[in-house]
Design a protein around this motif. Structure first.
Motif, PDB file in Angstrom:
ATOM      1  N   GLU A   1      65.001  44.625  41.738  1.00  0.00           N
ATOM      2  CA  GLU A   1      64.678  44.185  43.091  1.00  0.00           C
ATOM      3  C   GLU A   1      63.211  43.757  43.125  1.00  0.00           C
ATOM      4  O   GLU A   1      62.342  44.440  42.590  1.00  0.00           O
ATOM      5  CB  GLU A   1      64.915  45.348  44.060  1.00  0.00           C
ATOM      6  N   ALA A   2      62.948  42.630  43.726  1.00  0.00           N
ATOM      7  CA  ALA A   2      61.573  42.122  43.796  1.00  0.00           C
ATOM      8  C   ALA A   2      60.718  43.017  44.683  1.00  0.00           C
ATOM      9  O   ALA A   2      61.162  43.473  45.738  1.00  0.00           O
ATOM     10  CB  ALA A   2      61.570  40.696  44.337  1.00  0.00           C
ATOM     11  N   LEU A   3      59.504  43.272  44.238  1.00  0.00           N
ATOM     12  CA  LEU A   3      58.536  44.001  45.055  1.00  0.00           C
ATOM     13  C   LEU A   3      58.027  43.051  46.129  1.00  0.00           C
ATOM     14  O   LEU A   3      57.736  41.894  45.840  1.00  0.00           O
ATOM     15  CB  LEU A   3      57.374  44.493  44.189  1.00  0.00           C
ATOM     16  N   VAL A   4      57.907  43.520  47.354  1.00  0.00           N
ATOM     17  CA  VAL A   4      57.516  42.626  48.447  1.00  0.00           C
ATOM     18  C   VAL A   4      56.157  42.960  49.044  1.00  0.00           C
ATOM     19  O   VAL A   4      55.652  42.200  49.874  1.00  0.00           O
ATOM     20  CB  VAL A   4      58.583  42.592  49.566  1.00  0.00           C
ATOM     21  N   ARG A   5      55.553  44.048  48.616  1.00  0.00           N
ATOM     22  CA  ARG A   5      54.223  44.399  49.122  1.00  0.00           C
ATOM     23  C   ARG A   5      53.190  44.120  48.031  1.00  0.00           C
ATOM     24  O   ARG A   5      53.331  44.589  46.902  1.00  0.00           O
ATOM     25  CB  ARG A   5      54.170  45.873  49.519  1.00  0.00           C
ATOM     26  N   ARG A   6      52.170  43.349  48.370  1.00  0.00           N
ATOM     27  CA  ARG A   6      51.107  43.029  47.416  1.00  0.00           C
ATOM     28  C   ARG A   6      50.525  44.308  46.810  1.00  0.00           C
ATOM     29  O   ARG A   6      50.269  44.385  45.603  1.00  0.00           O
ATOM     30  CB  ARG A   6      50.022  42.196  48.095  1.00  0.00           C
ATOM     31  N   GLU A   7      50.343  45.323  47.635  1.00  0.00           N
ATOM     32  CA  GLU A   7      49.782  46.592  47.161  1.00  0.00           C
ATOM     33  C   GLU A   7      50.646  47.206  46.054  1.00  0.00           C
ATOM     34  O   GLU A   7      50.134  47.700  45.053  1.00  0.00           O
ATOM     35  CB  GLU A   7      49.662  47.562  48.337  1.00  0.00           C
ATOM     36  N   ASP A   8      51.968  47.161  46.203  1.00  0.00           N
ATOM     37  CA  ASP A   8      52.871  47.713  45.186  1.00  0.00           C
ATOM     38  C   ASP A   8      52.807  46.893  43.900  1.00  0.00           C
ATOM     39  O   ASP A   8      52.848  47.441  42.794  1.00  0.00           O
ATOM     40  CB  ASP A   8      54.307  47.745  45.710  1.00  0.00           C
ATOM     41  N   ILE A   9      52.716  45.583  44.053  1.00  0.00           N
ATOM     42  CA  ILE A   9      52.626  44.701  42.885  1.00  0.00           C
ATOM     43  C   ILE A   9      51.342  44.998  42.106  1.00  0.00           C
ATOM     44  O   ILE A   9      51.365  45.171  40.882  1.00  0.00           O
ATOM     45  CB  ILE A   9      52.693  43.222  43.322  1.00  0.00           C
ATOM     46  N   LEU A  10      50.226  45.069  42.812  1.00  0.00           N
ATOM     47  CA  LEU A  10      48.944  45.337  42.151  1.00  0.00           C
ATOM     48  C   LEU A  10      48.913  46.727  41.530  1.00  0.00           C
ATOM     49  O   LEU A  10      48.376  46.909  40.427  1.00  0.00           O
ATOM     50  CB  LEU A  10      47.793  45.169  43.143  1.00  0.00           C
ATOM     51  N   GLU A  11      49.493  47.692  42.205  1.00  0.00           N
ATOM     52  CA  GLU A  11      49.505  49.068  41.683  1.00  0.00           C
ATOM     53  C   GLU A  11      50.270  49.143  40.368  1.00  0.00           C
ATOM     54  O   GLU A  11      49.797  49.727  39.398  1.00  0.00           O
ATOM     55  CB  GLU A  11      50.132  49.996  42.718  1.00  0.00           C
ATOM     56  N   GLU A  12      51.466  48.534  40.321  1.00  0.00           N
ATOM     57  CA  GLU A  12      52.244  48.567  39.081  1.00  0.00           C
ATOM     58  C   GLU A  12      51.573  47.731  37.991  1.00  0.00           C
ATOM     59  O   GLU A  12      51.538  48.131  36.825  1.00  0.00           O
ATOM     60  CB  GLU A  12      53.676  48.094  39.320  1.00  0.00           C
ATOM     61  N   PHE A  13      51.029  46.595  38.361  1.00  0.00           N
ATOM     62  CA  PHE A  13      50.327  45.758  37.389  1.00  0.00           C
ATOM     63  C   PHE A  13      49.169  46.536  36.768  1.00  0.00           C
ATOM     64  O   PHE A  13      49.036  46.605  35.541  1.00  0.00           O
ATOM     65  CB  PHE A  13      49.817  44.476  38.059  1.00  0.00           C
ATOM     66  N   ASP A  14      48.333  47.152  37.609  1.00  0.00           N
ATOM     67  CA  ASP A  14      47.175  47.905  37.117  1.00  0.00           C
ATOM     68  C   ASP A  14      47.589  49.066  36.221  1.00  0.00           C
ATOM     69  O   ASP A  14      46.969  49.310  35.175  1.00  0.00           O
ATOM     70  CB  ASP A  14      46.325  48.414  38.281  1.00  0.00           C
ATOM     71  N   ALA A  15      48.639  49.784  36.609  1.00  0.00           N
ATOM     72  CA  ALA A  15      49.109  50.918  35.805  1.00  0.00           C
ATOM     73  C   ALA A  15      49.583  50.435  34.436  1.00  0.00           C
ATOM     74  O   ALA A  15      49.311  51.084  33.410  1.00  0.00           O
ATOM     75  CB  ALA A  15      50.235  51.651  36.534  1.00  0.00           C
ATOM     76  N   ASN A  16      50.260  49.291  34.395  1.00  0.00           N
ATOM     77  CA  ASN A  16      50.741  48.763  33.122  1.00  0.00           C
ATOM     78  C   ASN A  16      49.615  48.213  32.261  1.00  0.00           C
ATOM     79  O   ASN A  16      49.679  48.293  31.036  1.00  0.00           O
ATOM     80  CB  ASN A  16      51.817  47.712  33.354  1.00  0.00           C
TER      81      ASN A  16
ATOM     82  N   THR B   1      45.320  36.971  35.738  1.00  0.00           N
ATOM     83  CA  THR B   1      46.607  37.199  36.405  1.00  0.00           C
ATOM     84  C   THR B   1      46.420  38.075  37.636  1.00  0.00           C
ATOM     85  O   THR B   1      46.994  37.809  38.696  1.00  0.00           O
ATOM     86  CB  THR B   1      47.609  37.834  35.423  1.00  0.00           C
ATOM     87  N   ARG B   2      45.581  39.087  37.531  1.00  0.00           N
ATOM     88  CA  ARG B   2      45.346  39.959  38.685  1.00  0.00           C
ATOM     89  C   ARG B   2      44.720  39.177  39.839  1.00  0.00           C
ATOM     90  O   ARG B   2      45.070  39.375  40.994  1.00  0.00           O
ATOM     91  CB  ARG B   2      44.471  41.154  38.320  1.00  0.00           C
ATOM     92  N   ARG B   3      43.805  38.255  39.534  1.00  0.00           N
ATOM     93  CA  ARG B   3      43.198  37.444  40.603  1.00  0.00           C
ATOM     94  C   ARG B   3      44.250  36.630  41.351  1.00  0.00           C
ATOM     95  O   ARG B   3      44.161  36.465  42.576  1.00  0.00           O
ATOM     96  CB  ARG B   3      42.121  36.514  40.034  1.00  0.00           C
ATOM     97  N   ILE B   4      45.231  36.134  40.631  1.00  0.00           N
ATOM     98  CA  ILE B   4      46.329  35.403  41.275  1.00  0.00           C
ATOM     99  C   ILE B   4      47.143  36.363  42.148  1.00  0.00           C
ATOM    100  O   ILE B   4      47.457  36.056  43.299  1.00  0.00           O
ATOM    101  CB  ILE B   4      47.241  34.727  40.223  1.00  0.00           C
ATOM    102  N   LEU B   5      47.480  37.522  41.610  1.00  0.00           N
ATOM    103  CA  LEU B   5      48.297  38.486  42.350  1.00  0.00           C
ATOM    104  C   LEU B   5      47.582  38.994  43.604  1.00  0.00           C
ATOM    105  O   LEU B   5      48.236  39.296  44.609  1.00  0.00           O
ATOM    106  CB  LEU B   5      48.686  39.665  41.450  1.00  0.00           C
ATOM    107  N   GLU B   6      46.263  39.080  43.561  1.00  0.00           N
ATOM    108  CA  GLU B   6      45.492  39.530  44.724  1.00  0.00           C
ATOM    109  C   GLU B   6      45.650  38.583  45.907  1.00  0.00           C
ATOM    110  O   GLU B   6      45.430  38.971  47.046  1.00  0.00           O
ATOM    111  CB  GLU B   6      44.011  39.642  44.370  1.00  0.00           C
ATOM    112  N   ARG B   7      46.002  37.333  45.647  1.00  0.00           N
ATOM    113  CA  ARG B   7      46.110  36.317  46.700  1.00  0.00           C
ATOM    114  C   ARG B   7      47.505  36.226  47.317  1.00  0.00           C
ATOM    115  O   ARG B   7      47.730  35.412  48.210  1.00  0.00           O
ATOM    116  CB  ARG B   7      45.743  34.939  46.133  1.00  0.00           C
ATOM    117  N   LEU B   8      48.442  37.008  46.842  1.00  0.00           N
ATOM    118  CA  LEU B   8      49.814  36.896  47.338  1.00  0.00           C
ATOM    119  C   LEU B   8      49.870  37.120  48.847  1.00  0.00           C
ATOM    120  O   LEU B   8      49.434  38.153  49.345  1.00  0.00           O
ATOM    121  CB  LEU B   8      50.725  37.918  46.647  1.00  0.00           C
ATOM    122  N   PRO B   9      50.408  36.163  49.574  1.00  0.00           N
ATOM    123  CA  PRO B   9      50.528  36.310  51.029  1.00  0.00           C
ATOM    124  C   PRO B   9      51.826  37.052  51.374  1.00  0.00           C
ATOM    125  O   PRO B   9      52.921  36.524  51.174  1.00  0.00           O
ATOM    126  CB  PRO B   9      50.572  34.860  51.521  1.00  0.00           C
TER     127      PRO B   9
END
Length: 163
Positions: free
Chosen positions: A72-87, A16-24
């Protein structure tokens, strides 16, 4: 039972993280159809599903009527990855600390008085948590394909990795 969960979950989280890393980031508001979620909305939903998996460990039930409205949807890939990793870290710690007895305890998903499902915690983790996340991750991989973003390996090499 716990070892089966650990290996499966950690592999799925890494995928899942590999997919999230590709978010444009330039396409976060894009959606393939009017009824579809936006790219950022779908990615945020994946994070929410991970939050719910953490909640399965922390509580005997989840009442969807008490869950705040869609965030509210997160719009920055960095924020998405940060929250994903923390969880993922939270989940790993909770899984490490739990025992087979805890995994076998009953867990309930409800909406107010209406019981949606009641099953052992380990099964809830698999169905309501992990399988649900895998389903939406698959949708996200289609979004990437439609946006012509290289799709990473999921259960084997993707067409983008066969070159």
């Amino acid at each position: 039972m716990k070892q089966l969960i650990v290996g499966d979950v950690m592999n799925e989280f890494a995928t899942t993280r590999r997919i999230l890393e590709r978010l444009p980031e330039e396409h976060m508001a894009w959606k393939p159809h009017e009824k579809s979620m936006t790219l950022s909305g779908l990615a945020t939903h994946l994070i929410n599903l991970l939050n719910w998996q953490v909640a399965i460990f922390l509580n005997a039930e989840l009442d969807l009527s008490a869950v705040p409205p869609r965030r509210e949807a997160l719009v920055r890939r960095e924020d998405i990855l940060e929250e994903f990793d923390a969880n993922v870290v939270k989940f790993e710690k909770l899984l490490d600390e739990c025992d087979e007895k805890t995994l076998g305890e009953e867990w309930t998903l409800r909406h107010g008085d209406h019981v949606i499902l009641r099953q052992p915690r380990a099964i809830a983790l698999r169905t309501f948590g992990l399988s649900h996340m895998i389903h939406h991750r698959g949708q996200l991989s289609v979004y990437l394909r439609l946006l012509d973003i290289p799709v990473p390996s999921i259960y084997g090499p993707s067409a983008d990795e066969m070159n």
